[in-house]
Structure formats: structure tokens, C-alpha cells
Write a protein that holds these residues in place. Structure first.
Motif, mmCIF file in Angstrom:
data_model
loop_
_atom_site.group_PDB
_atom_site.id
_atom_site.type_symbol
_atom_site.label_atom_id
_atom_site.label_comp_id
_atom_site.label_asym_id
_atom_site.label_seq_id
_atom_site.Cartn_x
_atom_site.Cartn_y
_atom_site.Cartn_z
ATOM 1 N N LYS A 199 5.173 -38.891 40.068
ATOM 2 C CA LYS A 199 6.728 -38.936 39.767
ATOM 3 C C LYS A 199 7.149 -37.635 39.796
ATOM 4 C CE LYS A 199 10.351 -40.884 36.960
ATOM 5 N NZ LYS A 199 10.686 -41.708 35.988
ATOM 6 N N THR A 200 8.400 -37.340 40.424
ATOM 7 C CA THR A 200 9.059 -35.930 40.376
ATOM 8 C C THR A 200 9.980 -36.039 39.226
ATOM 9 O OG1 THR A 200 8.668 -35.356 42.674
ATOM 10 C CG2 THR A 200 10.435 -34.134 41.630
ATOM 11 N N VAL A 201 9.965 -35.281 38.464
ATOM 12 C CA VAL A 201 11.012 -35.242 37.254
ATOM 13 C C VAL A 201 11.559 -33.981 37.005
ATOM 14 C CG1 VAL A 201 9.801 -37.269 36.057
ATOM 15 C CG2 VAL A 201 9.134 -34.621 35.588
ATOM 16 N N THR A 202 12.570 -34.037 36.220
ATOM 17 C CA THR A 202 13.420 -32.965 35.772
ATOM 18 C C THR A 202 12.614 -32.309 34.443
ATOM 19 O OG1 THR A 202 15.192 -33.503 36.776
ATOM 20 C CG2 THR A 202 15.533 -31.823 35.070
ATOM 21 N N LEU A 203 12.259 -31.218 34.413
ATOM 22 C CA LEU A 203 11.764 -30.503 33.088
ATOM 23 C C LEU A 203 13.039 -29.846 32.398
ATOM 24 C CD1 LEU A 203 8.408 -28.768 34.565
ATOM 25 C CD2 LEU A 203 8.769 -30.937 33.513
ATOM 26 N N THR A 204 13.289 -30.210 31.306
ATOM 27 C CA THR A 204 14.629 -29.876 30.549
ATOM 28 C C THR A 204 14.184 -29.037 29.730
ATOM 29 O OG1 THR A 204 14.465 -31.947 29.285
ATOM 30 C CG2 THR A 204 15.815 -31.920 31.235
ATOM 31 N N GLN A 205 15.134 -28.178 28.846
ATOM 32 C CA GLN A 205 15.022 -27.590 27.615
ATOM 33 C C GLN A 205 14.005 -26.284 27.899
ATOM 34 O OE1 GLN A 205 16.824 -28.367 25.380
ATOM 35 N NE2 GLN A 205 17.436 -30.472 26.118
ATOM 36 N N LEU A 206 13.703 -25.893 29.038
ATOM 37 C CA LEU A 206 12.913 -24.823 29.256
ATOM 38 C C LEU A 206 13.774 -23.513 28.693
ATOM 39 C CD1 LEU A 206 11.596 -25.242 32.904
ATOM 40 C CD2 LEU A 206 10.227 -25.200 30.777
ATOM 41 N N THR A 207 12.920 -22.576 28.247
ATOM 42 C CA THR A 207 13.404 -21.248 27.658
ATOM 43 C C THR A 207 13.770 -20.454 28.909
ATOM 44 O OG1 THR A 207 12.041 -21.521 25.610
ATOM 45 C CG2 THR A 207 13.034 -19.308 26.150
ATOM 46 N N SER A 208 15.073 -19.954 28.653
ATOM 47 C CA SER A 208 15.630 -18.888 29.745
ATOM 48 C C SER A 208 14.790 -17.623 29.704
ATOM 49 C CB SER A 208 16.945 -18.565 29.600
ATOM 50 O OG SER A 208 17.655 -17.616 30.488
ATOM 51 N N GLY A 209 14.431 -16.949 30.773
ATOM 52 C CA GLY A 209 13.938 -15.749 30.872
ATOM 53 C C GLY A 209 12.159 -15.717 30.825
ATOM 54 N N VAL A 210 11.739 -16.725 30.690
ATOM 55 C CA VAL A 210 10.259 -16.959 30.911
ATOM 56 C C VAL A 210 9.735 -17.880 32.097
ATOM 57 C CG1 VAL A 210 10.287 -16.593 28.288
ATOM 58 C CG2 VAL A 210 10.149 -18.935 29.134
ATOM 59 N N THR A 211 8.675 -17.620 32.349
ATOM 60 C CA THR A 211 8.216 -18.348 33.695
ATOM 61 C C THR A 211 6.976 -19.297 33.301
ATOM 62 O OG1 THR A 211 6.399 -16.570 33.913
ATOM 63 C CG2 THR A 211 8.595 -16.398 34.981
#
Length: 467
Positions: A199-211
Motif C-alpha cells: 500500500k502506498t501511504v503518506t509519511l507524515t511528520q518528517l523533520t524538515s531538512g533531513v533525508t
């Protein structure tokens, strides 16, 4: 968000002298400044919960605690007094050096020192001055209390909380999604039989500026952690990155669900996890490091969201009640809540069928070690009753408590049940008994939703022989 590291309650062995004083006012409930150190403050739907570490001559007393639970509506405070009487006179100075204690313990355990040892008071028939050493081993963190005078080992325990078993995204897992109990691990190979389970999902809450997979509610610390400059993390189960994405997604959605219930202070920070490096068919939560580790034996544990949610259940309880699980019954409650949390989270994304009943936990992970169908690590709809079915093994005994939670869920619905259960856990003692925790949960149901809800909760616990 406040870090939870470094404030763990020293909870080893049974907690003595607990009393609950209902109706105390905030003024007379405040603890004396001597002998207590505030280690955690938590906000729940009903009020504020303060947890204190007992100290003696400024040193932490192992297992000693004090807690206040302020009802924000009435202004009244309930007190849990778990302070332990110090018998005898512990040595005021150590003749057995800290460095010697550390080298002896880490050498014996073939591990590495996590941080410098601290001096503690180990209560007992005669209280002792001790060195508390945390050693990271291949099977989690081991906590050792060494007599600071003689150098003998006073107590030792592995602090991890385990679930037996192993684990792109699957939601919750391919067995449940495809309604197919004949699927097998096939040495971690990807296959066309599993294609429809992805299933393709949205990964939320990722920290800005990091990979990397680092966000507000989950932090991937796996070796060779996956990175993406475009934040596209697409892997199949034969690739190590798949399990890293699974854990990030399902930990994050679990926390988002908790917050949707109104709780803003239940494990509300980035939960550290790793899905590589541990080859056993097992997973665990380590409270000393506040970290989740998922094994890769059999079906990789983090391929099954229900295993992820079970382990997250331990992290939830440890955040709500520092040092939770210090007795046999509270340990069983911990395993039960983990199974129940897997059940209630799965109920939102999978169907309850005769092929894959929701009450069957970790049905993908379990294909590696069970022969009958449905494949289950454990079930939450069992028939065990206390005390006749008590086995003194936390996973087996947890099935008594998880069935009660299962019945509460069915009687009140997911939202009310989980609001009651999470709220009540704020007021559990680290070494609570079944009966004390059940009565607290009944009272919480009454306060939140009234008599009908309280009756349903009481009935569920009575059916298990708990109250």
C-alpha cells in the motif's frame, strides 16, 4: 518536545507501602521537598500526574516512588505513596570503586557501558549503598546493582520488554489484507503473491531538512538507515529499507491516533527504533534506552504492523508511568496492553473475518512459528480467568487482562474504550496489581462517561475474575 531520556524511575522488585488517599486537596497532597525528586509530569484528559523518585541522603532508592494525580475539575489530588522504609544504615561512602564495578559487570556480560554508573540505595532487610550499571548487550540493556562496599552483585535484570516472534507498507500485514493463511516467509523473498498487499501511504511528520526517516513521533536509528533527498521511500520486503518505513509509518499513525482522542502527552515525542542488527525471532522495548528493536528471524518482525504496535504499547505505558511493569501482575498488564493496542489499531485498517479474526495478533509474523490456522502469536479473546489460569508468565497471564480490554472495546466502542484505558493508565502504580488497576479503570470510566460505561468496564473485569 521534552525528552524522556534520563528520568527513568528506578523500579526493581516489589513496591511496598503503597496507599491511595482519595479526596486529598492539592495543598495537603504536596510531598515534602526532602527525599523526593520530580522525574516526570504528564497531562491527561482529567488532570495532571506528577511522578517523584524517592531519595535517601540525596541518592535514588531503587523501587521507591511517590505520585500525585490532580483532578483538574475538582481540584482534588490522589496520592500514591510507594516510598520504601530504609532499614539499617547504608554505607555513606564506597570502598568498591565505580570504575571497578563497571569493568567487572561489562566484562562478565560481554557488553558495553551505556553511561557512567550512579550511586543508589538498594533497600531490603538491610539497605545497601550500590552502583547502578547499565550494560548494552546483544539481548538489550542489563541493569546491575553492585554493592559499593563489597563488590557483590545485589540485583541484576534485563530491562527489555519482549514479544516472542518476529516481524513496504503492509497495513497491517499481508495475511490479513489478502485473507490468505497459506503465505510463507520464503527466506524474506519478494513474490507476486504479495503484490496486492503493498500500500502506498503518506509519511507524515518528517523533520524538515533531513533525508532520513526522522520525524516528530518516530526516529529510525537502524544501521545503514535509508535516505532520500526527495523523501520517497519505496522498497519491497526483500530490502532492509522496507521494515524501516513500516516502523516509521505505523509508529507515527499510532501517535496521531492517540492525539485524535485528546491526549497530547502520551509518548508525545520521537520514538527511537531499529529494524536491523538483531537476528533473533523476537522484538523488544528497552526502557533504559527508550528504544524499540525489531528482530529479523523468520518473518522480519517489522513487516507486521501488529508487532510494531505491540512494542509501542510498552513505550506508551513506560511514558505514562515511569518504571511500569515492576511486578508479575503489572508485567502481565504490560504484555496484555501491547496485544490489545495491536488489536485496536488493526481494527481501523483490517476486517474481522473467520479467516483472519481481529482477535488473532501478529498473524503474518506467526506463520514462521505456528502450524495451525489462523496463525496467531496470541489472541485477545481467550477464556482465561484469574486466579485459576494464572501461570506466573507475563505473556500467558496477559491473556487474562487483554480479554477484559477486548470486552470493554466491544461494549463501548473504540473511542470510548481507548480514552478510558489510556486515561486510567496514568494512575497505575509501577507494580500495580490486577485488582488495583481494574478498579482505577472503572473509576476512570465513571468519571469520563458515566455509570453505564463504568458498569461495562466492571463487568469485563469481573468476568475475568479480576475484581
Amino acid at each position: 518536545m521534552a525528552s524522556r531520556l534520563g528520568r527513568r524511575l528506578l523500579a526493581i522488585g516489589a513496591v511496598a507501602g503503597m496507599t491511595v488517599v482519595a479526596g486529598a486537596t492539592a495543598a495537603n497532597a504536596a510531598p515534602a521537598p526532602d527525599g523526593l525528586t520530580l522525574i516526570a509530569t504528564r497531562q491527561s484528559l482529567l488532570g495532571t500526574h506528577n511522578w517523584y523518585q524517592q531519595t535517601y541522603r540525596g541518592l535514588p532508592v531503587v523501587g521507591g516512588f511517590y505520585a500525585t494525580h490532580l483532578d483538574s475539575r475538582t481540584g482534588k489530588t490522589e496520592i500514591q505513596d510507594g516510598r520504601i522504609t530504609i532499614k539499617g544504615t547504608p554505607a555513606a561512602a564506597a570502598s568498591y570503586a565505580r570504575s571497578r564495578a563497571e569493568s567487572t559487570v561489562t566484562g562478565r556480560l560481554a557488553g558495553t557501558l551505556m553511561r557512567s554508573s550512579e550511586a543508589v540505595i538498594e533497600p531490603g532487610t538491610t539497605a545497601r549503598l550500590g552502583w547502578r550499571t547499565l550494560t548494552r548487550t546483544g539481548h538489550g540493556t542489563v541493569e546491575t546493582i553492585t554493592d559499593a562496599v563489597s563488590g557483590t552483585t545485589l540485583t541484576e535484570r534485563n530491562t527489555v520488554k519482549e514479544v516472542s516472534g518476529s516481524g513496504q507498507v503492509f497495513s497491517p500485514n499481508p495475511v490479513a489484507t489478502l485473507q490468505n493463511e497459506s503465505l510463507t516467509d520464503s527466506s524474506n523473498a519478494n513474490s507476486t503473491a504479495l503484490a496486492a498487499a503493498y500500500k502506498t501511504v503518506t509519511l507524515t511528520q518528517l523533520t524538515s531538512g533531513v533525508t532520513t526517516l526522522k520525524g516528530a513521533y518516530a526516529n529510525n536509528t537502524s544501521s545503514s538507515a535509508v535516505t532520500s533527498s526527495t523523501r520517497t521511500y519505496t522498497y519491497n520486503r526483500s530490502q532492509a529499507g522496507f521494515e524501516q518505513v513500516m516502523a516509521y509509518y505505523h509508529l507515527t499513525t499510532a501517535q496521531e491516533y492517540i492525539q485524535s482522542l485528546g491526549f497530547t502527552d502520551v509518548n508525545n515525542s520521537a520514538q527511537t527504533y531499529r529494524t536491523t542488527g538483531y537476528t533473533a525471532d523476537n522484538s523488544y522495548y528497552d526502557p533504559s534506552a527508550d528504544s524499540l528493536t525489531f528482530g529479523t528471524g523468520g518473518v522480519d518482525d517489522a513487516e507486521d504492523a501488529e508487532v510494531i504496535w505491540h512494542e509501542y504499547g510498552h513505550a506508551i505505558q513506560d511514558d505514562q508511568v515511569p518504571g511500569f511493569g515492576s511486578s508479575a501482575q503489572s508485567g502481565a498488564i504490560g504484555e496484555a496492553f501491547g496485544d490489545y493496542w495491536a488489536y485496536t489499531m488493526s481494527s481501523a485498517v483490517s476486517a474481522n473475518t473467520t479467516v483472519t479474526p481481529l482477535a488473532c495478533i501478529a498473524d503474518w509474523d506467526a506463520v514462521s512459528y505456528t502450524s495451525t490456522t489462523p496463525h496467531c502469536l496470541r489472541r485477545v479473546d481467550g477464556t482465561k480467568v484469574y486466579p485459576g489460569d494464572w501461570e506466573n508468565e507475563v505473556h500467558a497471564d496477559g491473556e487474562i487482562w487483554s480479554r477484559a480490554l477486548f470486552d470493554i472495546h466491544n461494549a463501548l466502542g473504540r473511542t470510548q474504550a481507548n480514552s478510558i484505558i489510556l486515561e486510567a493508565q496514568f494512575s497505575y502504580a509501577p507494580g500495580t496489581t490486577f485488582a488495583a488497576a481494574a478498579n482505577t479503570t472503572v473509576t476512570t470510566a465513571q468519571t469520563l462517561y458515566g455509570t453505564a460505561a463504568a458498569t461495562a468496564v466492571r463487568t469485563a473485569f469481573q468476568a475475568r475474575g479480576i475484581i
